[in-house]
Design a protein around this motif. Structure first.
Motif, PDB file in Angstrom:
ATOM      1  N   SER A   1     -15.309 -24.685   8.267  1.00  0.00           N
ATOM      2  CA  SER A   1     -15.989 -25.542   9.299  1.00  0.00           C
ATOM      3  C   SER A   1     -16.592 -26.745   8.748  1.00  0.00           C
ATOM      4  CB  SER A   1     -16.758 -24.780  10.273  1.00  0.00           C
ATOM      5  OG  SER A   1     -17.695 -25.504  10.777  1.00  0.00           O
ATOM      6  N   VAL A   2     -16.360 -27.833   9.146  1.00  0.00           N
ATOM      7  CA  VAL A   2     -17.166 -28.930   8.777  1.00  0.00           C
ATOM      8  C   VAL A   2     -18.403 -29.191   8.893  1.00  0.00           C
ATOM      9  CG1 VAL A   2     -17.274 -31.510   8.882  1.00  0.00           C
ATOM     10  CG2 VAL A   2     -14.843 -30.458   8.801  1.00  0.00           C
ATOM     11  N   GLU A   3     -18.770 -28.330  10.003  1.00  0.00           N
ATOM     12  CA  GLU A   3     -20.382 -28.398  10.517  1.00  0.00           C
ATOM     13  C   GLU A   3     -20.835 -27.406   9.486  1.00  0.00           C
ATOM     14  OE1 GLU A   3     -23.102 -27.149  14.458  1.00  0.00           O
ATOM     15  OE2 GLU A   3     -20.998 -26.298  14.049  1.00  0.00           O
ATOM     16  N   LEU A   4     -20.352 -26.187   9.094  1.00  0.00           N
ATOM     17  CA  LEU A   4     -20.983 -25.299   8.251  1.00  0.00           C
ATOM     18  C   LEU A   4     -20.965 -25.819   6.962  1.00  0.00           C
ATOM     19  CD1 LEU A   4     -21.850 -22.635   7.763  1.00  0.00           C
ATOM     20  CD2 LEU A   4     -19.430 -21.848   7.110  1.00  0.00           C
ATOM     21  N   THR A   5     -19.992 -26.323   6.434  1.00  0.00           N
ATOM     22  CA  THR A   5     -20.059 -27.140   5.278  1.00  0.00           C
ATOM     23  C   THR A   5     -21.330 -28.072   4.961  1.00  0.00           C
ATOM     24  OG1 THR A   5     -17.763 -26.865   5.141  1.00  0.00           O
ATOM     25  CG2 THR A   5     -18.632 -28.353   3.396  1.00  0.00           C
ATOM     26  N   ARG A   6     -21.097 -28.999   5.801  1.00  0.00           N
ATOM     27  CA  ARG A   6     -22.410 -29.785   5.873  1.00  0.00           C
ATOM     28  C   ARG A   6     -23.989 -29.355   5.956  1.00  0.00           C
ATOM     29  NH1 ARG A   6     -19.894 -34.103  10.525  1.00  0.00           N
ATOM     30  NH2 ARG A   6     -18.637 -35.074   8.821  1.00  0.00           N
ATOM     31  N   ALA A   7     -23.979 -28.147   6.467  1.00  0.00           N
ATOM     32  CA  ALA A   7     -25.098 -27.379   6.707  1.00  0.00           C
ATOM     33  C   ALA A   7     -25.410 -26.830   5.257  1.00  0.00           C
ATOM     34  CB  ALA A   7     -25.125 -26.193   7.426  1.00  0.00           C
ATOM     35  N   VAL A   8     -24.373 -26.159   4.622  1.00  0.00           N
ATOM     36  CA  VAL A   8     -24.478 -25.389   3.225  1.00  0.00           C
ATOM     37  C   VAL A   8     -24.831 -26.717   2.213  1.00  0.00           C
ATOM     38  CG1 VAL A   8     -23.212 -24.427   1.594  1.00  0.00           C
ATOM     39  CG2 VAL A   8     -22.883 -23.669   3.691  1.00  0.00           C
ATOM     40  N   ALA A   9     -24.233 -27.693   2.201  1.00  0.00           N
ATOM     41  CA  ALA A   9     -24.597 -28.888   1.254  1.00  0.00           C
ATOM     42  C   ALA A   9     -25.664 -29.344   1.395  1.00  0.00           C
ATOM     43  CB  ALA A   9     -23.609 -29.817   1.601  1.00  0.00           C
ATOM     44  N   ALA A  10     -26.640 -29.721   2.649  1.00  0.00           N
ATOM     45  CA  ALA A  10     -27.883 -29.893   2.716  1.00  0.00           C
ATOM     46  C   ALA A  10     -28.858 -29.017   2.413  1.00  0.00           C
ATOM     47  CB  ALA A  10     -28.043 -30.354   4.112  1.00  0.00           C
ATOM     48  N   PHE A  11     -28.706 -27.691   2.514  1.00  0.00           N
ATOM     49  CA  PHE A  11     -29.326 -26.610   2.111  1.00  0.00           C
ATOM     50  C   PHE A  11     -29.620 -26.582   0.538  1.00  0.00           C
ATOM     51  CE2 PHE A  11     -29.425 -22.376   0.414  1.00  0.00           C
ATOM     52  CZ  PHE A  11     -30.680 -21.896   0.736  1.00  0.00           C
ATOM     53  N   TYR A  12     -28.271 -26.685  -0.009  1.00  0.00           N
ATOM     54  CA  TYR A  12     -28.226 -26.340  -1.272  1.00  0.00           C
ATOM     55  C   TYR A  12     -29.115 -27.626  -2.272  1.00  0.00           C
ATOM     56  CZ  TYR A  12     -26.265 -25.441  -6.046  1.00  0.00           C
ATOM     57  OH  TYR A  12     -26.146 -25.159  -7.388  1.00  0.00           O
ATOM     58  N   GLN A  13     -28.646 -28.982  -1.531  1.00  0.00           N
ATOM     59  CA  GLN A  13     -29.420 -30.110  -2.024  1.00  0.00           C
ATOM     60  C   GLN A  13     -30.910 -30.012  -2.038  1.00  0.00           C
ATOM     61  OE1 GLN A  13     -27.225 -32.360  -3.280  1.00  0.00           O
ATOM     62  NE2 GLN A  13     -28.459 -34.215  -3.670  1.00  0.00           N
ATOM     63  N   ALA A  14     -31.338 -29.421  -0.925  1.00  0.00           N
ATOM     64  CA  ALA A  14     -32.766 -29.601  -0.631  1.00  0.00           C
ATOM     65  C   ALA A  14     -33.847 -28.472  -1.347  1.00  0.00           C
ATOM     66  CB  ALA A  14     -32.992 -29.415   0.989  1.00  0.00           C
ATOM     67  N   THR A  15     -32.743 -27.283  -1.709  1.00  0.00           N
ATOM     68  CA  THR A  15     -33.257 -26.280  -2.555  1.00  0.00           C
ATOM     69  C   THR A  15     -33.363 -26.219  -3.918  1.00  0.00           C
ATOM     70  OG1 THR A  15     -31.615 -24.767  -2.128  1.00  0.00           O
ATOM     71  CG2 THR A  15     -33.355 -24.699  -0.423  1.00  0.00           C
ATOM     72  N   HIS A  16     -32.973 -27.497  -4.457  1.00  0.00           N
ATOM     73  CA  HIS A  16     -32.993 -27.596  -5.866  1.00  0.00           C
ATOM     74  C   HIS A  16     -33.443 -28.652  -6.407  1.00  0.00           C
ATOM     75  CE1 HIS A  16     -29.585 -24.237  -5.420  1.00  0.00           C
ATOM     76  NE2 HIS A  16     -29.779 -24.194  -6.518  1.00  0.00           N
ATOM     77  N   GLY A  17     -34.604 -29.084  -5.888  1.00  0.00           N
ATOM     78  CA  GLY A  17     -35.291 -30.070  -6.592  1.00  0.00           C
ATOM     79  C   GLY A  17     -35.758 -29.670  -7.883  1.00  0.00           C
TER      80      GLY A  17
END
Length: 345
Positions: free
Chosen positions: A204-220
């Motif tokens: 799912s594109v919607e799921l993939t976008r959610a996963v990418a945003a989460f990963y990006q945000a939690t790896h500062g």
């Protein structure tokens, strides 16, 4: 990270050469089986060197093997990551009988020299390194006495710590794999609350976008460049073992409800082991709302069966909840990994 030695000079009779096919088996004869799941995973970092320009898309890597009188006794590697470009991964291991001779120190110096050369040529963008080691074994020994002898209460006392500190590394992050038991969190009421749980395809594109945003945000703490394409390839694609996904919405999708939290399963079939799950949330939510969504989904996932999930201390939405479950005995640590880096602050 298994490390061991300190010493400025390469011992007599020891030579270096590039990693070659079959070295993993040759070294295994001296190293023996890995002591924990983290070491097992990190040994897979050892690989043939690469310029980073191959058609196969292999990242830049340098891997050296140390031979003592022609017998492989140690190896070390550095390699680049397109997802986390700020630091290169580093791993070194020396046969137990050879530790204390300065082999790992010499290997590290040689790899740093090659990294500096590659950086001057523009092949890599950094010379900073990161590595990791486990302080809790994956499988505890049979008796409490044996277990106590294997645990390292203070990570600074770990055999790797002294070596890493001497090489300019410092603690950066803690990452734990935690198993949560069934029925320990009260599941939310779904009827009449507006909350909606939905199965989604891992493509799912919607799921993939959610996963990418989460990963990006939690790896500062280790800045990521996680694109939608990389998220699909590295976290959701067939090669990852992702077998299903479920999402929690504050309202049904037909009513405009977006994904507040998601869970991806990497266990294809029900087994006695806790299901391996990636649990994430919408980073645009307020912290309290994100925690409510994540805990609600975790409660639903563990209503009948245990799950295991990986959490960094930087995941301040979920880590405190798991700490409370650990303190109450409703969760247990399967693996406790410490990440060290040369530019840690």
């Amino acid at each position: 990270m298994t490390v061991p030695d300190a010493g400025p000079q390469l011992p007599a009779g020891v030579t270096f050469r590039p990693w070659a096919e079959g070295d993993d088996l040759r070294l295994l004869e001296l190293w023996g089986d890995p002591t924990d799941a983290q070491q097992h995973q990190d040994r897979a970092m050892l690989r043939p060197s690469s310029t980073g320009q191959s058609r196969e898309g292999q990242p830049w890597a340098r891997c050296l093997v140390a031979e003592d009188e022609g017998i492989p006794v140690a190896a070390a590697v550095v390699y680049a990551s397109s997802v986390h470009p700020q630091r290169l991964w580093f791993y070194a291991e020396t046969a137990r009988e050879q530790r204390g001779r300065g082999i790992a120190t010499a290997l590290t110096a040689a790899l740093r020299a090659e990294t500096a050369e590659a950086r001057s040529a523009g092949t890599v963008v950094t010379g900073e390194l990161k590595t990791r080691f486990a302080v809790v074994p994956t499988e505890l020994p049979e008796t409490p006495a044996d277990a106590a002898s294997h645990l390292v209460e203070n990570p600074a006392d770990h055999p790797a710590a002294a070596f890493l500190a001497g090489q300019g590394f410092a603690p950066l992050q803690r990452s734990r794999r935690i198993a949560v038991g069934p029925g320990v969190i009260k599941a939310p009421e779904l009827d009449g609350t507006g909350l909606a749980v939905e199965d989604l395809a891992t493509g799912s594109v919607e799921l993939t976008r959610a996963v990418a945003a989460f990963y990006q945000a939690t790896h500062g703490w280790d800045p990521a460049e996680m694109t939608v394409g990389r998220a699909q390839q590295l976290l959701l694609g067939p090669a990852t073992g992702a077998s299903g996904a479920v999402v929690l919405r504050s309202a049904p999708k037909a009513q405009g409800g977006s994904i507040d939290a998601f869970a991806i399963s990497y266990t294809p079939e029900r087994s006695e082991d806790p299901t391996d799950v990636l649990l994430g949330w919408n980073p645009e939510l307020a912290a309290a709302d994100a925690q409510t969504a994540a805990v609600s989904l975790l409660a639903l996932l563990t209503a009948q069966y245990p799950v295991q999930l990986e959490v960094d201390d930087a995941m301040d939405v979920l880590a405190p909840v798991l700490d409370r479950l650990l303190a109450s005995g409703h969760a247990r640590v399967l693996l406790d990994t410490r990440i060290w880096a040369t530019d840690a602050t």
